[in-house]
Design a protein around this motif. Sequence first.
Motif, PDB file in Angstrom:
ATOM      1  N   ARG A   1      19.285 -12.470 -34.204  1.00  0.00           N
ATOM      2  CA  ARG A   1      18.402 -13.632 -34.129  1.00  0.00           C
ATOM      3  C   ARG A   1      18.087 -14.101 -35.544  1.00  0.00           C
ATOM      4  O   ARG A   1      18.103 -13.310 -36.486  1.00  0.00           O
ATOM      5  N   ALA A   2      17.797 -15.386 -35.687  1.00  0.00           N
ATOM      6  CA  ALA A   2      17.474 -15.938 -37.005  1.00  0.00           C
ATOM      7  C   ALA A   2      16.446 -17.052 -36.844  1.00  0.00           C
ATOM      8  O   ALA A   2      16.412 -17.740 -35.815  1.00  0.00           O
TER       9      ALA A   2
ATOM     10  N   GLN B   1      12.583 -18.434 -33.883  1.00  0.00           N
ATOM     11  CA  GLN B   1      13.609 -17.413 -34.069  1.00  0.00           C
ATOM     12  C   GLN B   1      14.472 -17.414 -32.817  1.00  0.00           C
ATOM     13  O   GLN B   1      14.001 -17.105 -31.717  1.00  0.00           O
ATOM     14  N   LEU B   2      15.750 -17.761 -32.984  1.00  0.00           N
ATOM     15  CA  LEU B   2      16.648 -17.962 -31.849  1.00  0.00           C
ATOM     16  C   LEU B   2      17.892 -17.083 -31.980  1.00  0.00           C
ATOM     17  O   LEU B   2      18.289 -16.718 -33.094  1.00  0.00           O
ATOM     18  N   PRO B   3      18.536 -16.765 -30.858  1.00  0.00           N
ATOM     19  CA  PRO B   3      19.782 -15.988 -30.908  1.00  0.00           C
ATOM     20  C   PRO B   3      20.893 -16.797 -31.575  1.00  0.00           C
ATOM     21  O   PRO B   3      21.168 -17.932 -31.176  1.00  0.00           O
TER      22      PRO B   3
ATOM     23  N   TRP C   1       4.720  -9.091 -35.818  1.00  0.00           N
ATOM     24  CA  TRP C   1       5.322  -9.272 -37.145  1.00  0.00           C
ATOM     25  C   TRP C   1       4.434 -10.155 -38.021  1.00  0.00           C
ATOM     26  O   TRP C   1       4.167  -9.832 -39.181  1.00  0.00           O
ATOM     27  N   PHE C   2       3.946 -11.262 -37.475  1.00  0.00           N
ATOM     28  CA  PHE C   2       3.047 -12.142 -38.227  1.00  0.00           C
ATOM     29  C   PHE C   2       1.735 -11.421 -38.555  1.00  0.00           C
ATOM     30  O   PHE C   2       1.208 -11.533 -39.665  1.00  0.00           O
TER      31      PHE C   2
ATOM     32  N   GLU D   1      12.289  -9.789 -43.170  1.00  0.00           N
ATOM     33  CA  GLU D   1      13.027 -10.202 -41.986  1.00  0.00           C
ATOM     34  C   GLU D   1      12.403  -9.610 -40.723  1.00  0.00           C
ATOM     35  O   GLU D   1      11.866  -8.505 -40.742  1.00  0.00           O
ATOM     36  N   LEU D   2      12.482 -10.367 -39.661  1.00  0.00           N
ATOM     37  CA  LEU D   2      12.080  -9.859 -38.351  1.00  0.00           C
ATOM     38  C   LEU D   2      13.290  -9.139 -37.772  1.00  0.00           C
ATOM     39  O   LEU D   2      14.352  -9.744 -37.614  1.00  0.00           O
ATOM     40  N   PRO D   3      13.199  -7.843 -37.491  1.00  0.00           N
ATOM     41  CA  PRO D   3      14.385  -7.077 -37.096  1.00  0.00           C
ATOM     42  C   PRO D   3      14.996  -7.562 -35.788  1.00  0.00           C
ATOM     43  O   PRO D   3      14.296  -8.053 -34.896  1.00  0.00           O
TER      44      PRO D   3
END
Length: 296
Positions: free
Chosen positions: A166-167, A239-241, A207-208, A262-264
């Motif tokens: 995801r990004a 954050q999308l695949p 995460w935030f 980064e969000l893992p």
Amino acid sequence: MNFNIRQLEALYWAGSLGSFQAAANRLHTTQSAISKRIAELETALGKQLFDRTRRNAQLTPAGERVSNIASQMLSMSSQLLEEGDDPQEYQAIFRLAATESTALTWLPEFTKRIAVEFPTLRLEVEIHEGGVLLEQLNKGRYDLALLPGPMWGRIYEALPMKTLERAWMANPTLKIPKKNITVEELSKYPIGAQYSDTIHARLQSAWFTRAGHPLRKVVQAHSLSVLGQLTLAGVTVAQLPVGVFSEALKKKKLVKLAVTPELPDVQYFAVYRRSTAHHLAPKVAALAQSCCDFER
């Protein structure tokens, strides 16, 4: 003393799911049929297996003992079915559940492979978010679930599959810097997320919070597809695949954002209940392992 597998199934699932109707749904029959099978089993054993004074289906102490034995017998029954090992003879219903990310990438190819390997199997598929899938899997609604994790207990068998990349993405017209964005800077934009009870939404919110910037501007969507459309329209940053939105990235309708930290990514698993698992669950789970590909 005469009893059969159907009566043992009715007892086990009514006790496990806490409802005759839920057991009927699980076994693809009617509530009256479940009641009849359990009554027949009680007559055969000469014991009351359910407490009829309770609103839900609660086992008596004798019912608990018999249910434990039934679980073992159902497991052995599945092993006997595997001895035949002829895919042409599998005519049972198999209930498969998956997340939207799986449905939008490799699920179509996976269902084709199942049809080839088990041509007479009746496949039923449901698409939900991971939290719902795990809850319903625990209730016995599904034979196999393809979901992110790990987040289950010892009652499950979980075969590891690939990681879903995801990004963070945004419409390029928002002119957000693509590199070295901090969580604080990102939190100033409307953040898109699926509803808060989804696995990814929980991870994102945590995460935030860990970064010291709890979400203030959140746009919630009921599905990944809707969230993607909102991001494409420039309404949200989300954050999308990567595999699902690869075409939009190639055409520069979306751009990736490099956010620090980064969000893992999250690994996916093929999960089924160990007790009274459908006799094909291990085979279909192994097939899922070989088919899993979020880049399709």
